[in-house]
Design a protein around this motif. Structure first.
Motif, PDB file in Angstrom:
ATOM      1  N   PRO A 229      -1.197 -12.281  13.696  1.00  0.00           N
ATOM      2  CA  PRO A 229      -2.014 -11.876  14.855  1.00  0.00           C
ATOM      3  C   PRO A 229      -2.177 -10.366  15.005  1.00  0.00           C
ATOM      4  O   PRO A 229      -3.160  -9.910  15.584  1.00  0.00           O
ATOM      5  CB  PRO A 229      -1.245 -12.470  16.037  1.00  0.00           C
ATOM      6  N   SER A 230      -1.236  -9.579  14.489  1.00  0.00           N
ATOM      7  CA  SER A 230      -1.322  -8.128  14.645  1.00  0.00           C
ATOM      8  C   SER A 230      -2.209  -7.465  13.594  1.00  0.00           C
ATOM      9  O   SER A 230      -2.404  -6.247  13.632  1.00  0.00           O
ATOM     10  CB  SER A 230       0.078  -7.509  14.585  1.00  0.00           C
ATOM     11  N   PHE A 231      -2.741  -8.240  12.668  1.00  0.00           N
ATOM     12  CA  PHE A 231      -3.564  -7.681  11.597  1.00  0.00           C
ATOM     13  C   PHE A 231      -4.827  -7.046  12.182  1.00  0.00           C
ATOM     14  O   PHE A 231      -5.567  -7.670  12.929  1.00  0.00           O
ATOM     15  CB  PHE A 231      -3.943  -8.770  10.593  1.00  0.00           C
ATOM     16  N   LYS A 232      -5.080  -5.778  11.825  1.00  0.00           N
ATOM     17  CA  LYS A 232      -6.203  -5.027  12.399  1.00  0.00           C
ATOM     18  C   LYS A 232      -7.362  -4.829  11.432  1.00  0.00           C
ATOM     19  O   LYS A 232      -8.418  -4.329  11.830  1.00  0.00           O
ATOM     20  CB  LYS A 232      -5.720  -3.650  12.869  1.00  0.00           C
ATOM     21  N   GLY A 233      -7.183  -5.178  10.181  1.00  0.00           N
ATOM     22  CA  GLY A 233      -8.242  -4.969   9.205  1.00  0.00           C
ATOM     23  C   GLY A 233      -7.709  -4.313   7.949  1.00  0.00           C
ATOM     24  O   GLY A 233      -6.512  -4.008   7.833  1.00  0.00           O
ATOM     25  N   PRO A 234      -8.580  -4.086   6.968  1.00  0.00           N
ATOM     26  CA  PRO A 234      -8.138  -3.568   5.679  1.00  0.00           C
ATOM     27  C   PRO A 234      -7.604  -2.154   5.759  1.00  0.00           C
ATOM     28  O   PRO A 234      -7.993  -1.364   6.618  1.00  0.00           O
ATOM     29  CB  PRO A 234      -9.409  -3.619   4.821  1.00  0.00           C
ATOM     30  N   MET A 235      -6.694  -1.832   4.843  1.00  0.00           N
ATOM     31  CA  MET A 235      -6.163  -0.477   4.732  1.00  0.00           C
ATOM     32  C   MET A 235      -6.874   0.256   3.601  1.00  0.00           C
ATOM     33  O   MET A 235      -7.630  -0.338   2.823  1.00  0.00           O
ATOM     34  CB  MET A 235      -4.656  -0.509   4.510  1.00  0.00           C
ATOM     35  N   THR A 236      -6.606   1.539   3.470  1.00  0.00           N
ATOM     36  CA  THR A 236      -7.211   2.338   2.418  1.00  0.00           C
ATOM     37  C   THR A 236      -6.422   2.182   1.121  1.00  0.00           C
ATOM     38  O   THR A 236      -5.243   1.811   1.140  1.00  0.00           O
ATOM     39  CB  THR A 236      -7.246   3.818   2.802  1.00  0.00           C
ATOM     40  N   PRO A 237      -7.044   2.490  -0.024  1.00  0.00           N
ATOM     41  CA  PRO A 237      -6.291   2.480  -1.279  1.00  0.00           C
ATOM     42  C   PRO A 237      -5.085   3.416  -1.237  1.00  0.00           C
ATOM     43  O   PRO A 237      -4.034   3.091  -1.811  1.00  0.00           O
ATOM     44  CB  PRO A 237      -7.323   2.950  -2.302  1.00  0.00           C
ATOM     45  N   GLU A 238      -5.222   4.567  -0.564  1.00  0.00           N
ATOM     46  CA  GLU A 238      -4.111   5.508  -0.463  1.00  0.00           C
ATOM     47  C   GLU A 238      -2.901   4.856   0.211  1.00  0.00           C
ATOM     48  O   GLU A 238      -1.770   4.987  -0.264  1.00  0.00           O
ATOM     49  CB  GLU A 238      -4.525   6.747   0.335  1.00  0.00           C
ATOM     50  N   GLN A 239      -3.157   4.167   1.317  1.00  0.00           N
ATOM     51  CA  GLN A 239      -2.055   3.504   2.032  1.00  0.00           C
ATOM     52  C   GLN A 239      -1.428   2.413   1.174  1.00  0.00           C
ATOM     53  O   GLN A 239      -0.202   2.289   1.099  1.00  0.00           O
ATOM     54  CB  GLN A 239      -2.585   2.909   3.347  1.00  0.00           C
ATOM     55  N   SER A 240      -2.275   1.615   0.538  1.00  0.00           N
ATOM     56  CA  SER A 240      -1.788   0.502  -0.267  1.00  0.00           C
ATOM     57  C   SER A 240      -0.945   0.975  -1.441  1.00  0.00           C
ATOM     58  O   SER A 240       0.157   0.463  -1.686  1.00  0.00           O
ATOM     59  CB  SER A 240      -2.963  -0.338  -0.775  1.00  0.00           C
ATOM     60  N   VAL A 241      -1.440   1.957  -2.179  1.00  0.00           N
ATOM     61  CA  VAL A 241      -0.719   2.423  -3.367  1.00  0.00           C
ATOM     62  C   VAL A 241       0.632   3.023  -2.991  1.00  0.00           C
ATOM     63  O   VAL A 241       1.641   2.797  -3.673  1.00  0.00           O
ATOM     64  CB  VAL A 241      -1.582   3.430  -4.153  1.00  0.00           C
ATOM     65  N   ALA A 242       0.684   3.774  -1.916  1.00  0.00           N
ATOM     66  CA  ALA A 242       1.963   4.342  -1.476  1.00  0.00           C
ATOM     67  C   ALA A 242       2.975   3.237  -1.184  1.00  0.00           C
ATOM     68  O   ALA A 242       4.160   3.339  -1.557  1.00  0.00           O
ATOM     69  CB  ALA A 242       1.756   5.215  -0.245  1.00  0.00           C
ATOM     70  N   MET A 243       2.521   2.160  -0.544  1.00  0.00           N
ATOM     71  CA  MET A 243       3.422   1.052  -0.232  1.00  0.00           C
ATOM     72  C   MET A 243       3.801   0.273  -1.492  1.00  0.00           C
ATOM     73  O   MET A 243       4.956  -0.145  -1.663  1.00  0.00           O
ATOM     74  CB  MET A 243       2.768   0.136   0.801  1.00  0.00           C
ATOM     75  N   GLN A 244       2.837   0.082  -2.374  1.00  0.00           N
ATOM     76  CA  GLN A 244       3.130  -0.620  -3.624  1.00  0.00           C
ATOM     77  C   GLN A 244       4.193   0.106  -4.437  1.00  0.00           C
ATOM     78  O   GLN A 244       5.104  -0.515  -5.000  1.00  0.00           O
ATOM     79  CB  GLN A 244       1.858  -0.741  -4.472  1.00  0.00           C
ATOM     80  N   LEU A 245       4.079   1.423  -4.532  1.00  0.00           N
ATOM     81  CA  LEU A 245       5.027   2.181  -5.339  1.00  0.00           C
ATOM     82  C   LEU A 245       6.449   2.102  -4.785  1.00  0.00           C
ATOM     83  O   LEU A 245       7.423   2.096  -5.552  1.00  0.00           O
ATOM     84  CB  LEU A 245       4.573   3.635  -5.456  1.00  0.00           C
ATOM     85  N   LYS A 246       6.577   2.012  -3.465  1.00  0.00           N
ATOM     86  CA  LYS A 246       7.908   1.826  -2.885  1.00  0.00           C
ATOM     87  C   LYS A 246       8.514   0.492  -3.341  1.00  0.00           C
ATOM     88  O   LYS A 246       9.708   0.407  -3.646  1.00  0.00           O
ATOM     89  CB  LYS A 246       7.832   1.880  -1.359  1.00  0.00           C
ATOM     90  N   VAL A 247       7.671  -0.529  -3.387  1.00  0.00           N
ATOM     91  CA  VAL A 247       8.152  -1.836  -3.847  1.00  0.00           C
ATOM     92  C   VAL A 247       8.519  -1.766  -5.324  1.00  0.00           C
ATOM     93  O   VAL A 247       9.590  -2.236  -5.742  1.00  0.00           O
ATOM     94  CB  VAL A 247       7.079  -2.924  -3.610  1.00  0.00           C
ATOM     95  N   ILE A 248       7.637  -1.162  -6.120  1.00  0.00           N
ATOM     96  CA  ILE A 248       7.872  -1.069  -7.563  1.00  0.00           C
ATOM     97  C   ILE A 248       9.159  -0.315  -7.868  1.00  0.00           C
ATOM     98  O   ILE A 248       9.951  -0.717  -8.727  1.00  0.00           O
ATOM     99  CB  ILE A 248       6.663  -0.404  -8.245  1.00  0.00           C
ATOM    100  N   GLU A 249       9.383   0.777  -7.170  1.00  0.00           N
ATOM    101  CA  GLU A 249      10.595   1.554  -7.398  1.00  0.00           C
ATOM    102  C   GLU A 249      11.848   0.770  -7.011  1.00  0.00           C
ATOM    103  O   GLU A 249      12.918   0.939  -7.622  1.00  0.00           O
ATOM    104  CB  GLU A 249      10.539   2.849  -6.580  1.00  0.00           C
ATOM    105  N   GLY A 250      11.729  -0.104  -6.031  1.00  0.00           N
ATOM    106  CA  GLY A 250      12.899  -0.784  -5.495  1.00  0.00           C
ATOM    107  C   GLY A 250      13.288  -2.077  -6.181  1.00  0.00           C
ATOM    108  O   GLY A 250      14.429  -2.528  -6.037  1.00  0.00           O
ATOM    109  N   VAL A 251      12.368  -2.690  -6.924  1.00  0.00           N
ATOM    110  CA  VAL A 251      12.694  -3.993  -7.512  1.00  0.00           C
ATOM    111  C   VAL A 251      13.716  -3.843  -8.631  1.00  0.00           C
ATOM    112  O   VAL A 251      13.757  -2.826  -9.336  1.00  0.00           O
ATOM    113  CB  VAL A 251      11.435  -4.717  -8.035  1.00  0.00           C
ATOM    114  N   THR A 252      14.523  -4.871  -8.771  1.00  0.00           N
ATOM    115  CA  THR A 252      15.560  -4.898  -9.802  1.00  0.00           C
ATOM    116  C   THR A 252      15.379  -6.140 -10.670  1.00  0.00           C
ATOM    117  O   THR A 252      14.484  -6.960 -10.435  1.00  0.00           O
ATOM    118  CB  THR A 252      16.957  -4.929  -9.169  1.00  0.00           C
TER     119      THR A 252
END
Length: 269
Positions: A229-252
């Motif tokens: 319900p809190s979803f407000k719409g699409p994010m920018t590529p900049e926002q997405s890539v920054a979040m993706q890289l945090k996940v990529i760095e953290g996975v084991t």
């Protein structure tokens, strides 16, 4: 001096990976694209200092094998992070539901074939081409950019009936990631299918889109609010890539074979 190789780097999320990663001078960044000249022109315009562009096509295994050799020469023989972003998604099928193909079975089969050739077979070609150089790395991470469209729970809750060939092919890619993870778990290679979230790749903001496309995004937002319900719409590529890289760095290695979102969980929004 970590090395990152992005397949499908011509625009949107892929090109944003180049921009984001090149901001760290110690990174060695390689962008693979079908039209290398166009990407190189953007790289030159944006003055990205540590990016090498190479021609390669996900539907052409020979081109990927050649690209892998060229990339390895630039990175010093090993590739730390292989990120496969390229994908086929036809605008013609973006908003079509399963029953819209009644009487259009040949069209559906053509679109499914194109989707599978790029989004599933192309992933296999890419991983196999670059695998020898990933195995030489001490980091050994392979990331396939997937989609929430491939998650049956999200589809059911949000009533996401569209983009059928794309969704099928992304689900197939997720299975392929799990197969690679099972094969190479004893070697410490980490394979991950990663959803980038809902990303606005066609324009800097919704205000810059044609009215019909903007309306489609608004309909999509209402759909996804059934799931979150809190979803407000699409994010920018900049926002997405920054979040993706945090996940990529953290996975084991314990996460290898998983299908996660840009949030690092199985929550897609």
């Amino acid at each position: 001096m970590p090395s990152y190789l992005i397949i499908g780097a011509s625009r949107g999320i892929g090109y944003q990976y180049l921009k984001h990663l090149s901001s760290e001078p110690s990174n060695k960044v390689v962008g693979i694209a079908r039209n290398r000249a166009a990407v190189q022109s953007r790289v030159d315009t944006d003055k990205l200092p540590n990016v090498r562009t190479i021609q390669g096509d996900l539907t052409d295994a020979a081109s990927l094998n050649a690209a892998a050799q060229e990339a390895a020469e630039y990175t010093g023989g090993a590739i730390d992070y292989l990120i496969i972003n390229g994908a086929y998604l036809s605008e013609q099928t973006l908003f079509l539901k399963p029953t819209d193909y009644i009487g259009q079975e040949e069209f559906f089969l053509d679109e499914l074939t194109s989707s599978m050739n790029t989004n599933a077979a192309g992933v296999l070609y890419a991983i196999n081409a670059f695998l020898p150089y990933v195995r030489k790395s001490s980091i050994k991470k392979v990331v396939v950019i997937s989609s929430g469209h491939a998650d049956t729970e999200l589809v059911g809750i949000a009533d996401v009936t569209e983009a059928v060939p794309y969704a099928i092919s992304k689900a197939a890619a997720n299975i392929l990631v799990a197969k690679y993870a099972a094969q190479f778990k004893d070697e410490g290679l980490i394979f991950l299918a990663l959803s980038p979230g809902v990303v606005l790749t066609m324009a800097p903001s919704l205000d810059n889109l044609p009215p019909e496309v903007s309306a489609a995004y608004e309909r999509m937002t209402k759909q996804f609010q059934k799931y979150e319900p809190s979803f407000k719409g699409p994010m920018t590529p900049e926002q997405s890539v920054a979040m993706q890289l945090k996940v990529i760095e953290g996975v084991t290695i314990n996460d290898s074979g998983a299908f996660l979102s840009h949030l690092g969980t199985k929550r897609w929004l």
